[in-house]
Design an enzyme around this catalytic site. Structure first.
Site, PDB file in Angstrom:
ATOM      1  CE  LYS A  47      -4.580   0.418   0.445  1.00 42.56           C
ATOM      2  NZ  LYS A  47      -5.505  -0.531  -0.188  1.00 42.56           N
TER       3      LYS A  47
ATOM      4  N   GLY B 173     -22.014   3.840  -4.504  1.00 41.72           N
ATOM      5  CA  GLY B 173     -20.850   4.326  -5.247  1.00 41.72           C
ATOM      6  C   GLY B 173     -20.416   3.257  -6.225  1.00 41.72           C
ATOM      7  CG  ASN B 174     -16.511   1.269  -8.420  1.00 37.93           C
ATOM      8  OD1 ASN B 174     -16.528   0.070  -8.152  1.00 37.93           O
ATOM      9  ND2 ASN B 174     -16.007   1.730  -9.545  1.00 37.93           N
TER      10      ASN B 174
HETATM   11  P1  NAD Z   1     -17.340   5.136  -3.449  1.00 38.93           P
HETATM   12  O1  NAD Z   1     -16.729   6.360  -2.893  1.00 38.93           O
HETATM   13  O2  NAD Z   1     -17.463   5.001  -4.927  1.00 38.93           O
HETATM   14  O3  NAD Z   1     -18.830   4.967  -2.841  1.00 38.93           O
HETATM   15  C1  NAD Z   1     -19.130   5.056  -1.485  1.00 38.93           C
HETATM   16  C2  NAD Z   1     -20.646   5.149  -1.353  1.00 38.93           C
HETATM   17  O4  NAD Z   1     -21.006   5.131   0.028  1.00 38.93           O
HETATM   18  C3  NAD Z   1     -21.234   6.427  -1.936  1.00 38.93           C
HETATM   19  O5  NAD Z   1     -22.407   6.119  -2.652  1.00 38.93           O
HETATM   20  C4  NAD Z   1     -21.605   7.240  -0.704  1.00 38.93           C
HETATM   21  O6  NAD Z   1     -22.688   8.130  -0.933  1.00 38.93           O
HETATM   22  C5  NAD Z   1     -21.997   6.114   0.224  1.00 38.93           C
HETATM   23  N1  NAD Z   1     -22.075   6.524   1.620  1.00 38.93           N
HETATM   24  C6  NAD Z   1     -21.280   7.383   2.304  1.00 38.93           C
HETATM   25  N2  NAD Z   1     -21.730   7.516   3.566  1.00 38.93           N
HETATM   26  C7  NAD Z   1     -22.811   6.699   3.665  1.00 38.93           C
HETATM   27  C8  NAD Z   1     -23.705   6.386   4.716  1.00 38.93           C
HETATM   28  N3  NAD Z   1     -23.602   6.949   5.923  1.00 38.93           N
HETATM   29  N4  NAD Z   1     -24.673   5.490   4.464  1.00 38.93           N
HETATM   30  C9  NAD Z   1     -24.818   4.928   3.246  1.00 38.93           C
HETATM   31  N5  NAD Z   1     -24.021   5.198   2.224  1.00 38.93           N
HETATM   32  C10 NAD Z   1     -23.024   6.061   2.442  1.00 38.93           C
HETATM   33  O7  NAD Z   1     -16.545   3.891  -2.816  1.00 38.93           O
HETATM   34  P2  NAD Z   1     -16.496   2.394  -3.360  1.00 38.93           P
HETATM   35  O8  NAD Z   1     -15.337   2.234  -4.270  1.00 38.93           O
HETATM   36  O9  NAD Z   1     -17.848   2.006  -3.828  1.00 38.93           O
HETATM   37  O10 NAD Z   1     -16.107   1.626  -2.023  1.00 38.93           O
HETATM   38  C11 NAD Z   1     -17.104   1.262  -1.063  1.00 38.93           C
HETATM   39  C12 NAD Z   1     -16.496   0.312  -0.043  1.00 38.93           C
HETATM   40  O11 NAD Z   1     -15.976  -0.834  -0.707  1.00 38.93           O
HETATM   41  C13 NAD Z   1     -15.324   0.869   0.755  1.00 38.93           C
HETATM   42  O12 NAD Z   1     -15.342   0.295   2.033  1.00 38.93           O
HETATM   43  C14 NAD Z   1     -14.119   0.381  -0.018  1.00 38.93           C
HETATM   44  O13 NAD Z   1     -12.963   0.336   0.803  1.00 38.93           O
HETATM   45  C15 NAD Z   1     -14.608  -1.017  -0.361  1.00 38.93           C
HETATM   46  N6  NAD Z   1     -13.896  -1.623  -1.494  1.00 38.93           N
HETATM   47  C16 NAD Z   1     -13.911  -1.051  -2.730  1.00 38.93           C
HETATM   48  C17 NAD Z   1     -13.258  -1.676  -3.783  1.00 38.93           C
HETATM   49  C18 NAD Z   1     -13.316  -1.111  -5.170  1.00 38.93           C
HETATM   50  O14 NAD Z   1     -12.950  -1.835  -6.128  1.00 38.93           O
HETATM   51  N7  NAD Z   1     -13.775   0.117  -5.373  1.00 38.93           N
HETATM   52  C19 NAD Z   1     -12.553  -2.887  -3.573  1.00 38.93           C
HETATM   53  C20 NAD Z   1     -12.545  -3.443  -2.289  1.00 38.93           C
HETATM   54  C21 NAD Z   1     -13.238  -2.797  -1.257  1.00 38.93           C
END
Ligand code: NAD
Length: 422
Positions: A113, A227-228
């Protein structure tokens, strides 16, 4: 740099605390030797660099880190993040978790990381590019397709990966697409990387449903986060015939027990910037979403969402942890008591790094696969990982999180042993 900016709010502070709490008991059960414990306790390489960047004739110094925790199983893999509060100890914990995640799904990578201490909101794109390029020049000797392969993370995206690629290739005076993953398609990225975390999780979910004899049609799912990961999960679940009944983002949630039309919901969110107000659905809070009447709960937003206060009231039969560390340890125990199957983050969201692994293989071989081949291989890797974790759960009558960690630790230590380090 648009969507990922939201991620800066994601709270990962407790991520490693959780992991460490779990690990203490796991280390005891595995009866590790002093040498094994030491190997798992310290990163192999921690680099801190201080580098100057000139903006309009004024020089600013920046600090960057890159931690390679363990690379016994292969080159280390892990994201690069830009964050004003980045601390090297936390980076190191996250690098360890990456080593565990890669080992759980048995891909030949170690864990790393890194990042730069910077608030990207205070810089324009040109300045961010200068910072990225200077950071890569500073750590350039320590990364590489067979050493350590960065990827996007909090506040970094495809554009940042392109700057990393280009700067590294300038240094090496040749093309090296496999030095970084998460690239655009045109520069050696793969389409599935956008949704491989969500799809990988759904493959694992379907194995769990088979075990519990739950069929797909009509299975009711609630997804926290849009989100994603959350949006892609909702979209794929809808396409596969699940009934997505609830969804939420930072502004709140919505529910309709008859099911949400997910493609329409995505359009609605794009137009209005929020999920609430979607036709036919009732507004709910994020807390209500976690406790709603559903079969599968998918936390896909923040850490620490399920705790001793709400775990006893969760109605889902399966929890698929697509977010990192959404469940506090005390809630874990309550889910076991209530026979709720929890598929832990270290397995459930590993599809992202598996997608990156496929991107790396294709770059190395300069051979690009048909989309069906990518999906088939993702499915195989994820379902094999589920089978291994589930088998150990059955054998030891343990929970999936513990089983997954045990498998990962054994694999890492075995690689160390083969190398003669133990
Ligand atoms: P992102 O920033 O694209 O989306 C996050 C989402 O969470 C947004 O829609 C936001 O509005 C929402 N959010 C924020 N506060 C909130 C709340 N209080 N209640 C409900 N929703 C809320 O992030 P992401 O890439 O979708 O990642 C989400 C999670 O998945 C994180 O924990 C990240 O570490 C984990 N993750 C992501 C990936 C990846 O490939 N992107 C891989 C492994 C783990």
């Amino acid at each position: 740099m648009s969507k990922n900016h939201e991620r800066i709010h994601i709270d990962e502070k407790n991520l490693c605390h959780l992991c460490v709490t779990e690990l203490e008991s796991i280390y005891a059960e595995l009866d590790l030797t002093e040498a094994e414990l030491e190997i798992l306790s310290a990163p192999r390489q921690t680099i801190t660099v201080h580098f100057p960047v000139k903006f309009n004739g004024t020089t600013r110094m920046f600090v960057g880190h890159r931690v390679k925790f363990n690379d016994a199983r292969g080159p280390s893999k892990g994201g690069i993040r830009f964050h004003p509060d980045l601390q090297v100890d936390h980076v190191s914990d996250l690098a360890f978790l990456m080593a565990l995640k890669c080992a759980v799904v048995d891909i030949p990578f170690g864990g790393a990381k890194g990042g730069v201490v910077v608030n990207p909101k205070e810089l324009n794109a040109g300045q961010l590019e200068l910072v990225t390029r200077a950071y890569i020049r500073a750590i350039g000797d320590f990364i590489g397709p067979f050493k350590d392969i960065p990827a996007p993370d909090v506040y970094t995206d495809e554009s940042v990966m392109v700057w990393i690629l280009d700067e590294y290739e300038n240094m090496k005076r040749k093309h090296v697409p496999a030095v970084v993953t998460g690239k655009p398609l045109e520069l050696g990225g793969i389409k599935a990387r956008q949704y491989s975390t969500s799809l990988g999780g759904i493959y694992v979910l379907e194995k769990a449903m088979e075990k519990l004899r739950i069929g797909i049609p009509g299975t009711r799912v609630a997804v926290q986060g849009f989100g994603n990961v959350g949006e892609n999960a909702a979209s794929i679940l809808h396409e596969r015939g699940y009934r997505v009944i609830a969804a939420s983002d930072s502004r709140g949630g919505i529910i309709n027990q008859d099911g949400l039309d997910v493609p329409e919901l995505i359009k609605h969110k794009k137009d209005r910037g929020a999920l609430q107000g979607f036709a036919g659905a009732r507004s709910i809070s994020n807390d209500e979403l976690l406790l709603c009447d559903c079969d599968v709960l998918v936390p896909a937003a923040l850490s620490d969402q399920l705790d001793s206060d709400n775990a006893g009231k969760v109605k889902a039969k399966i929890i698929l942890e697509l977010a990192n560390a959404p469940t506090k340890p005390e809630a874990d125990t309550l889910f076991v008591d209530r026979s709720i199957m929890l598929i832990p983050d270290v397995l459930a969201n590993a599809g992202g790094v598996v997608g990156s692994y496929f991107e790396w293989i294709q770059n190395i071989n300069n051979d690009y696969w048909e989309p069906d081949r990518v999906l088939e291989r993702l499915k195989n890797v994820m379902t094999d990982a589920f089978d291994a974790v589930y088998a150990l759960c059955e054998q030891e009558k343990s929970v999936m999180r513990k089983a997954a960690y045990k498998i990962a630790i054994r694999r890492i230590l075995y690689a160390e042993k083969l190398r003669g380090n133990l």
